[in-house]
Design a protein around this motif. Structure first.
Motif, PDB file in Angstrom:
ATOM      1  N   SER A 131       2.533  -5.499  -3.884  1.00 41.34           N
ATOM      2  CA  SER A 131       2.309  -4.002  -4.041  1.00 41.34           C
ATOM      3  C   SER A 131       0.809  -3.524  -3.597  1.00 41.34           C
ATOM      4  N   TYR A 132       0.406  -2.581  -3.325  1.00 37.58           N
ATOM      5  CA  TYR A 132      -0.676  -1.922  -3.015  1.00 37.58           C
ATOM      6  C   TYR A 132      -0.928  -0.676  -3.105  1.00 37.58           C
TER       7      TYR A 132
ATOM      8  N   THR B  93      10.546   7.814  -1.708  1.00 34.50           N
ATOM      9  CA  THR B  93      10.420   6.430  -1.058  1.00 34.50           C
ATOM     10  C   THR B  93      10.932   6.378   0.345  1.00 34.50           C
TER      11      THR B  93
ATOM     12  N   ALA C 245      12.478  -1.426  -6.063  1.00 43.25           N
ATOM     13  CA  ALA C 245      12.003  -2.623  -5.273  1.00 43.25           C
ATOM     14  C   ALA C 245      12.264  -3.827  -6.384  1.00 43.25           C
TER      15      ALA C 245
ATOM     16  N   ARG D 111       5.122  -1.480  -0.954  1.00 42.16           N
ATOM     17  CA  ARG D 111       5.610  -2.572  -1.857  1.00 42.16           C
ATOM     18  C   ARG D 111       6.249  -3.322  -0.532  1.00 42.16           C
TER      19      ARG D 111
ATOM     20  N   CYS E  18       9.741  -3.099   3.632  1.00 41.16           N
ATOM     21  CA  CYS E  18       8.519  -2.692   3.348  1.00 41.16           C
ATOM     22  C   CYS E  18       8.888  -1.236   2.830  1.00 41.16           C
TER      23      CYS E  18
ATOM     24  N   VAL F 256       2.084   4.153  -3.087  1.00 41.67           N
ATOM     25  CA  VAL F 256       2.200   2.677  -3.519  1.00 41.67           C
ATOM     26  C   VAL F 256       2.962   1.959  -2.256  1.00 41.67           C
TER      27      VAL F 256
END
Length: 309
Positions: free
Chosen positions: A191-192, A303, A185, A245, A255, A243
């Motif tokens: 991010s979360y 990912t 990324a 992003r 995303c 995670v």
């Protein structure tokens, strides 16, 4: 230019290397007419200019062929197998099906290409053992030489103006592995980190960020659905946490969801589940909603990155 295709295994997957409109017509129209003469259902999925060439040459017989604008239906290469190829083949009865599918054309972006070539390799898995012929045209003048080299690895047979030849480079598994590249990324992506108890929060975060980045309301709903599917998959099938992003890139909102699991099914999200099967539609839905999906899986996790215009 020849339209002859040697049939051995029930599934036949030749590449057609063409130069200019005349070779394109010479390589596709006889292929279509041979199929119609044999009573085979025929579909053509290609960019609009190529569809027009074929329709003009076929004349009144064009009404016997199912045409699809690949620049729309196949904008995301991950939609092509379930939404174009399988949708046509599965809706027909027994007997051989004939399809022309042109998923790679001049103008495909650098971000899209890895998903395109992986799609071509995965066709061999998706239709193994089925009575289907899928002819894939490649513009030998307009495409990068690496694209043509990759086509030799994803297609067992190649047709050009000199005839038909078996591809000594055929290695679809190698292509799938080679384009399974890491997806870092960009710096500054919002991010979360999430786990089972905060899934509503990660969806709200993604939608808020998407709107801040310029996503319109209908696409914000698509973002929320895609995030819900991917984060739930991470919790249920991945490592139980992950995670998210999100950032803007090239006029799109991008995303991704990363977790510690490993995806072992190369056709995940591209194989329509049986109607009676509960679940198994999450990644399929993400492919349907998105303009592009990129995926990397390995020992460090998985990912899944999706793009919304």
């Amino acid at each position: 230019m020849t339209s002859e295709v040697t049939v051995g295994d029930p599934f036949v997957h030749p590449a057609l290397f063409y130069r200019g409109a005349a070779q394109y017509v010479a390589g596709t129209v006889p292929f279509i007419l041979d199929g119609l003469a044999g009573g085979e259902p025929v579909a053509v999925a290609a960019p609009p200019a190529r569809l027009e060439l074929i329709q003009t040459e076929l004349g009144d017989r064009a009404s016997e062929v199912h045409f699809v604008d690949m620049t729309k239906a196949g904008r995301n290469p991950g939609r092509i197998i379930p939404g174009v190829l399988r949708a046509f083949a599965d809706s027909r009865g027994p007997g051989r099906i004939r399809i022309i599918g042109e998923p790679i054309w001049p103008g495909r972006t650098e971000a899209e290409y890895p998903a395109c070539v992986q799609h071509e390799a995965l066709i061999n898995h998706a239709f193994a053992g089925r009575d289907v012929t899928i002819l894939c045209p490649y513009d030998a003048d307009g495409l990068d030489p690496q694209v043509l080299a990759d086509a030799l690895e994803t297609h067992p047979v190649v047709l050009d103006d000199s005839g038909e030849a078996v591809s000594a480079a055929y290695d679809p598994e190698g292509v799938i592995a080679r384009y399974n590249t890491a997806l870092p990324a960009p710096p500054g992506a919002a991010s979360y980190a999430f786990a089972a108890g905060v899934l509503p929060g990660v969806r709200h975060f993604a939608v808020e960020q998407g709107r801040r980045l310029g996503l319109t309301e209908p696409r914000s709903q698509d973002l929320a659905l895609a995030v819900a599917e991917l984060t739930t998959n991470s919790v249920v099938h991945g490592a139980g946490e992950g995670v998210l992003r999100i950032w803007a890139e090239g006029g799109q909102v991008v995303c991704e969801v990363h977790d510690g699991g490993r995806l072992t099914d190369p056709l995940a999200g591209r194989r329509p589940p049986p109607p009676h099967q509960p679940g198994g539609r999450g990644l399929l839905l993400v492919h349907h909603l998105s303009d592009l999906v990129r995926l990397h899986t390995g020992d460090t996790g998985t990912t899944i990155r999706f793009y919304l215009s």
